[in-house]
Design a protein around this motif. Structure first.
Motif, PDB file in Angstrom:
ATOM      1  N   LEU A  49      94.234  70.553  -9.649  1.00  0.00           N
ATOM      2  CA  LEU A  49      95.111  70.339 -10.798  1.00  0.00           C
ATOM      3  C   LEU A  49      94.372  70.444 -12.134  1.00  0.00           C
ATOM      4  CD1 LEU A  49      97.499  67.484  -9.655  1.00  0.00           C
ATOM      5  CD2 LEU A  49      97.961  69.915  -9.840  1.00  0.00           C
ATOM      6  N   SER A  50      93.131  69.997 -12.187  1.00  0.00           N
ATOM      7  CA  SER A  50      92.401  70.059 -13.456  1.00  0.00           C
ATOM      8  C   SER A  50      92.120  71.500 -13.864  1.00  0.00           C
ATOM      9  CB  SER A  50      91.103  69.267 -13.369  1.00  0.00           C
ATOM     10  OG  SER A  50      90.223  69.865 -12.449  1.00  0.00           O
ATOM     11  N   ASN A  51      91.917  72.408 -12.909  1.00  0.00           N
ATOM     12  CA  ASN A  51      91.705  73.817 -13.252  1.00  0.00           C
ATOM     13  C   ASN A  51      92.955  74.441 -13.859  1.00  0.00           C
ATOM     14  OD1 ASN A  51      89.076  73.860 -12.370  1.00  0.00           O
ATOM     15  ND2 ASN A  51      89.611  74.504 -10.305  1.00  0.00           N
ATOM     16  N   VAL A  52      94.124  73.923 -13.501  1.00  0.00           N
ATOM     17  CA  VAL A  52      95.374  74.466 -14.030  1.00  0.00           C
ATOM     18  C   VAL A  52      95.757  73.773 -15.339  1.00  0.00           C
ATOM     19  CG1 VAL A  52      97.840  74.691 -13.575  1.00  0.00           C
ATOM     20  CG2 VAL A  52      96.207  75.167 -11.774  1.00  0.00           C
ATOM     21  N   LEU A  53      95.639  72.440 -15.379  1.00  0.00           N
ATOM     22  CA  LEU A  53      96.099  71.690 -16.541  1.00  0.00           C
ATOM     23  C   LEU A  53      95.113  71.728 -17.712  1.00  0.00           C
ATOM     24  CD1 LEU A  53      97.560  68.559 -14.735  1.00  0.00           C
ATOM     25  CD2 LEU A  53      98.780  70.543 -15.621  1.00  0.00           C
ATOM     26  N   CYS A  54      93.828  71.804 -17.428  1.00  0.00           N
ATOM     27  CA  CYS A  54      92.802  71.796 -18.490  1.00  0.00           C
ATOM     28  C   CYS A  54      91.813  72.930 -18.267  1.00  0.00           C
ATOM     29  CB  CYS A  54      92.055  70.473 -18.499  1.00  0.00           C
ATOM     30  SG  CYS A  54      93.078  69.042 -18.696  1.00  0.00           S
ATOM     31  N   PRO A  55      92.227  74.170 -18.451  1.00  0.00           N
ATOM     32  CA  PRO A  55      91.285  75.271 -18.237  1.00  0.00           C
ATOM     33  C   PRO A  55      90.210  75.292 -19.315  1.00  0.00           C
ATOM     34  CG  PRO A  55      93.321  76.111 -19.147  1.00  0.00           C
ATOM     35  CD  PRO A  55      93.532  74.650 -18.874  1.00  0.00           C
ATOM     36  N   ALA A  56      89.101  75.932 -19.013  1.00  0.00           N
ATOM     37  CA  ALA A  56      87.991  76.018 -19.965  1.00  0.00           C
ATOM     38  C   ALA A  56      88.362  76.963 -21.100  1.00  0.00           C
ATOM     39  CB  ALA A  56      86.742  76.513 -19.249  1.00  0.00           C
ATOM     40  N   VAL A  57      88.155  76.501 -22.329  1.00  0.00           N
ATOM     41  CA  VAL A  57      88.452  77.314 -23.514  1.00  0.00           C
ATOM     42  C   VAL A  57      87.251  77.264 -24.453  1.00  0.00           C
ATOM     43  CG1 VAL A  57      90.947  76.982 -23.439  1.00  0.00           C
ATOM     44  CG2 VAL A  57      89.556  75.394 -24.706  1.00  0.00           C
ATOM     45  N   PRO A  79      90.772  80.738 -27.154  1.00  0.00           N
ATOM     46  CA  PRO A  79      91.042  81.637 -26.024  1.00  0.00           C
ATOM     47  C   PRO A  79      90.464  81.074 -24.724  1.00  0.00           C
ATOM     48  CG  PRO A  79      89.217  82.479 -27.300  1.00  0.00           C
ATOM     49  CD  PRO A  79      89.743  81.278 -28.038  1.00  0.00           C
ATOM     50  N   LEU A  80      91.089  81.434 -23.616  1.00  0.00           N
ATOM     51  CA  LEU A  80      90.590  81.015 -22.304  1.00  0.00           C
ATOM     52  C   LEU A  80      89.270  81.712 -22.019  1.00  0.00           C
ATOM     53  CD1 LEU A  80      93.874  81.207 -20.201  1.00  0.00           C
ATOM     54  CD2 LEU A  80      92.720  79.162 -21.002  1.00  0.00           C
ATOM     55  N   VAL A  81      88.361  80.996 -21.348  1.00  0.00           N
ATOM     56  CA  VAL A  81      87.074  81.581 -21.003  1.00  0.00           C
ATOM     57  C   VAL A  81      87.252  82.659 -19.944  1.00  0.00           C
ATOM     58  CG1 VAL A  81      84.809  81.088 -20.008  1.00  0.00           C
ATOM     59  CG2 VAL A  81      85.808  79.503 -21.631  1.00  0.00           C
ATOM     60  N   ASP A  82      88.039  82.357 -18.908  1.00  0.00           N
ATOM     61  CA  ASP A  82      88.252  83.314 -17.814  1.00  0.00           C
ATOM     62  C   ASP A  82      89.732  83.294 -17.419  1.00  0.00           C
ATOM     63  OD1 ASP A  82      87.962  85.052 -15.747  1.00  0.00           O
ATOM     64  OD2 ASP A  82      86.670  83.767 -14.524  1.00  0.00           O
ATOM     65  N   PRO A  83      90.568  84.125 -18.041  1.00  0.00           N
ATOM     66  CA  PRO A  83      92.003  84.097 -17.745  1.00  0.00           C
ATOM     67  C   PRO A  83      92.334  84.451 -16.303  1.00  0.00           C
ATOM     68  CG  PRO A  83      91.579  85.349 -19.748  1.00  0.00           C
ATOM     69  CD  PRO A  83      90.265  85.038 -19.124  1.00  0.00           C
ATOM     70  N   SER A  84      91.556  85.332 -15.677  1.00  0.00           N
ATOM     71  CA  SER A  84      91.844  85.694 -14.286  1.00  0.00           C
ATOM     72  C   SER A  84      91.599  84.518 -13.343  1.00  0.00           C
ATOM     73  CB  SER A  84      91.009  86.908 -13.860  1.00  0.00           C
ATOM     74  OG  SER A  84      89.634  86.609 -13.969  1.00  0.00           O
TER      75      SER A  84
END
Length: 153
Positions: free
Chosen positions: A20-28, A96-101
């Motif tokens: 859940l943390s990878n989806v709710l708080c992605p690295a930016v 921006p997201l670090v890794d959108p894929s």
């Protein structure tokens, strides 16, 4: 009892929280998206805001060679005061997201395993509720036995 509660916490931490943390708080990353330069001229008795010009700079295509320009851009709102003009730089930041894929892959994993994650979380909460209920029953039973002893141990 303590080990069962700890096991529930470890299962939630390892199975549910990471996904859940990878989806709710992605690295930016926080980056300067664009810089807006506002020049205000002082000609004689004119006010600062009467002859203002706005010019927008795109930092992705603009390259600066002097250290002062780089420092101005990094500091945010700065003013360069000449005898006739004031210049103010306003930074507009983007995230921006670090890794959108990777974020998209995490969304797919959570969507595919949603039923399993819900079942795991519900089972852990049910187990914790049962353990706490058993503990409360045991505490009531112990309090009832202590009252019959007359206060001496």
């Amino acid at each position: 009892m303590n080990s069962e509660l700890q096991q529930c916490q470890e299962v939630i931490t390892s199975v549910v929280s990471g996904r859940l943390s990878n989806v709710l708080c992605p690295a930016v990353d926080v980056l300067v998206g664009r810089v807006e330069v506002v020049k205000e001229g002082n000609n004689g008795g004119e006010e600062n805001g009467s002859s203002s010009k706005k010019r927008k700079l795109d930092t992705s295509s603009a390259t600066t060679t002097s250290n002062n320009a780089t420092t101005d851009r990094l500091l945010g709102n700065t003013a360069t005061i000449n005898s006739t003009t004031n210049e103010q730089r306003i930074n507009h930041y983007t995230r921006p997201l670090v890794d959108p894929s990777y974020v998209h892959l995490c969304h797919q994993i959570v969507a595919r395993n949603g039923e399993m994650l819900r079942y795991t979380l519900a089972t852990c909460i049910h187990t914790a509720q049962r353990v706490i209920g058993d503990y409360l029953k045991a505490m009531k039973k112990d309090v009832g036995h202590e009252a019959n002893k007359g206060g001496y141990y």
